[in-house]
Scaffold this motif. Sequence first.
Motif, mmCIF file in Angstrom:
data_model
loop_
_atom_site.group_PDB
_atom_site.id
_atom_site.type_symbol
_atom_site.label_atom_id
_atom_site.label_comp_id
_atom_site.label_asym_id
_atom_site.label_seq_id
_atom_site.Cartn_x
_atom_site.Cartn_y
_atom_site.Cartn_z
ATOM 1 N N LYS A 172 47.246 44.202 51.804
ATOM 2 C CA LYS A 172 46.113 43.389 51.361
ATOM 3 C C LYS A 172 44.949 44.267 50.890
ATOM 4 C CE LYS A 172 44.887 39.988 54.072
ATOM 5 N NZ LYS A 172 44.247 39.260 55.199
ATOM 6 N N LYS A 176 43.322 44.403 47.129
ATOM 7 C CA LYS A 176 41.915 44.034 46.945
ATOM 8 C C LYS A 176 41.103 45.164 46.321
ATOM 9 C CE LYS A 176 41.406 40.376 50.354
ATOM 10 N NZ LYS A 176 40.664 39.879 51.531
ATOM 11 N N ILE A 181 39.038 42.901 43.916
ATOM 12 C CA ILE A 181 38.674 41.692 44.650
ATOM 13 C C ILE A 181 37.551 41.994 45.636
ATOM 14 C CG2 ILE A 181 39.529 40.037 46.380
ATOM 15 C CD1 ILE A 181 42.195 40.060 44.950
ATOM 16 N N GLU A 185 34.046 39.996 47.108
ATOM 17 C CA GLU A 185 33.766 39.807 48.533
ATOM 18 C C GLU A 185 32.425 40.439 48.906
ATOM 19 O OE1 GLU A 185 38.213 39.422 50.472
ATOM 20 O OE2 GLU A 185 37.326 41.412 50.324
ATOM 21 N N LEU A 497 36.432 33.827 43.461
ATOM 22 C CA LEU A 497 37.269 34.613 44.371
ATOM 23 C C LEU A 497 38.603 33.933 44.621
ATOM 24 C CD1 LEU A 497 37.680 36.975 46.344
ATOM 25 C CD2 LEU A 497 36.503 35.621 48.085
ATOM 26 N N SER A 498 38.548 32.614 44.851
ATOM 27 C CA SER A 498 39.783 31.869 45.118
ATOM 28 C C SER A 498 40.741 31.952 43.934
ATOM 29 C CB SER A 498 39.442 30.411 45.422
ATOM 30 O OG SER A 498 40.607 29.657 45.620
ATOM 31 N N ARG A 500 40.639 34.194 41.487
ATOM 32 C CA ARG A 500 40.985 35.598 41.257
ATOM 33 C C ARG A 500 42.103 36.060 42.194
ATOM 34 N NH1 ARG A 500 40.918 39.676 37.533
ATOM 35 N NH2 ARG A 500 40.815 41.697 38.560
ATOM 36 N N GLU A 501 42.006 35.658 43.466
ATOM 37 C CA GLU A 501 43.030 36.064 44.436
ATOM 38 C C GLU A 501 44.404 35.561 44.021
ATOM 39 O OE1 GLU A 501 41.218 36.813 48.822
ATOM 40 O OE2 GLU A 501 41.380 34.727 48.228
ATOM 41 N N GLN A 502 44.465 34.315 43.556
ATOM 42 C CA GLN A 502 45.742 33.752 43.139
ATOM 43 C C GLN A 502 46.284 34.469 41.893
ATOM 44 O OE1 GLN A 502 47.518 31.566 44.939
ATOM 45 N NE2 GLN A 502 45.831 31.779 46.388
ATOM 46 N N LYS A 505 47.426 38.070 42.959
ATOM 47 C CA LYS A 505 48.657 38.053 43.749
ATOM 48 C C LYS A 505 49.866 37.795 42.848
ATOM 49 C CE LYS A 505 48.340 36.523 47.917
ATOM 50 N NZ LYS A 505 48.217 35.654 49.089
ATOM 51 N N TYR A 532 50.322 38.475 52.579
ATOM 52 C CA TYR A 532 50.279 39.838 52.023
ATOM 53 C C TYR A 532 51.285 40.787 52.691
ATOM 54 C CZ TYR A 532 45.974 38.717 49.499
ATOM 55 O OH TYR A 532 45.042 38.174 48.649
#
Length: 666
Positions: A172, A176, A181, A185, A497-498, A500-502, A505, A532
């Motif tokens: 993870k 990030k 990412i 944060e 962020l939500s 971007r994370e998807q 990944k 992760y």
Amino acid sequence: MIIKSITLKNFRQYYGENTILFSTSNKRNVTVIHGENGSGKTALLNATTWCLYDEAISLPNPDKLINDYKFYLMSPEEETEVYVELTFQSGDFDYSMRKSVKVKKTLETEMFIHSKPTIELWMTNFEGNTEKVENYTNEINHLIPSNLKTYFFFDGERIDNLSKEGSSEDVKNAIKNIMNINILENAISHTDEVRKRFRIKRSEEGSEEIQSIYENEIELEKEYEMIEEKIANFKSEISTAEESRRATEQQLSEVEEMEELMKNKEDKESKLTDKKEKLNNLDKELRHTLSNEGYLALTTFLSAEIKNNTVDYSNKKGTSSVSKRLIDEIIKSGVCICGQEITEDSSHRQHLLDLASSLDGRKDNVINNLYEQLGMVNEKKNYMIERTRQIRSMSNEIRKEKKVLETELEQIQEELIETDIEKASNLGKKLAELNENIKKNEIDKRIQEEKLKEKKEELDKHKREKEKAEKKQSKVELNRERMEACESILDTFRQILSVREQEVKLRVQNRVSDIFDRFLRKSYKVVVSENYTLEVQNQFGKSVALSQGERQITSLAFIAAIVDIAREQEKEESNTELDDGGVYPLVMDSPFGALDSNHRERVAGNISKLVNQLIVIVSTSQWEGEVENNMYNLTGKEYKLIYNDPTKNPDEPYEYTRIEEVTTGG
């Protein structure tokens, strides 16, 4: 970042001053360093990270930096320098970094004293101007963050750790940091701190009522954050337990006597998952049906009421489709719709009057129009009721099947615990404990999630009360606007962020899978799970047990993927730091030791294509054959670690290593 050279002086195994000039060619981007066991391969890797980062080396006797042979030759009270110097390039800037210690030999010849390390970083820009970088730690962490160094300077004998149990945090963090990412944060964290400062200032300027409201808000937010932290802890516990459960199940599958039972267990678990998914889908459909069409159940009473008020026109003249108002308008106009003149004493006028008297105003007409359309409503209502019955019937049947599967799985769990095979029994007990642990944490997590919802509602209500109170005071208006701006920014950052994370990944998942296919000969696929973890699955989507070599390949595929993506992003023209990339070197110590010949060929033939600079530290046995055949034409520089064996050279009674360049065919 491209490493240009490294110089070691009397550092660990390396006697005297030794320099390596690394290949910086785009076509021949590989530098090979040959070294047998004990010659200083790992020490060379450690020298690089020791110079760049403020931490001890990860070798036996980490406090002893000076070479034994040099120390042996020193006179009592003599002082010498031990240092590592690196030169490297990043973008348009050239860097030179040197880390050194002074070592003094005491009168007692076995004792030595190290001074505190001296570190200097110099930077030269594209115009040729050189300046000293005072905050070298920040500069180096900007180029390669210290928490990512193990991905770019790694020990091949330990690199399989990324695919082992408990590695999710490492994976993870790598994703990030490389995919930026962490920028989002950090932005969320910093914006929230600013918001809190505005709140304190606003509280100080407000009335006693406002101050009391703000104090309550602070307490509510603390409680909210504590609940969030608890949920995060439960998720972490669940993730760790699930990783451990997968590993335990793999171990049980490897016990020959348990193989059939574990296959049966796996089959029933797959069916159970399918039942749960079907139940979930039926539950969603039922909620959707009742939410959108549940009102139709009330039309039964409406239908009866309309039917009771319907006028019977079977014995009356005219039609319910004609209103009394229309007839009055025709009489008033003096001309019938058929063209006949309507006079005071005409039969046509009397006919219209009789028709009008048979109609009870507009009410009858509207009610009967409603009744005419009620048939369609009743049909829709009946379908809704029938579909609801079907869903409930199917759900009840699936729940029965689910209960049977759960009972059978419980029986299998008991068989695992009660088996006469001690190893299997112990693993079975561990599996049962892990399942209970996961179940308990899931329940606790759901409880906290419900509490979080309640706390959110409480905060929203408090916010409305706060806004009313603030409107009474003009002094706090500016800080209120600032607070609202911060809250709006926070909401935006969290949404970004939500998403971007998807996106990240999925991108990492696709790239890892592609590289994994090139590295591994089996038809497995690697998945970056929701938690992760790097999970390797067979063609049926089930986790598989991996050999050390396969774990190493999984880890290498992940590292190569994130380096390749960062390199790709660096080439792209981006408008934001979120899409910023970077060029990273890959320094690998003994990366082929656990691989068979086929996998050596696959990895060696592909790894150099995914990075701008590859530095490989290998033994002769690892290099010769498949690796040399695939890398020789890509090798720009080649060196040998020449080891002095004191058992073969009595004139020099201490072991040490020198570095010599090898003339390559390129």
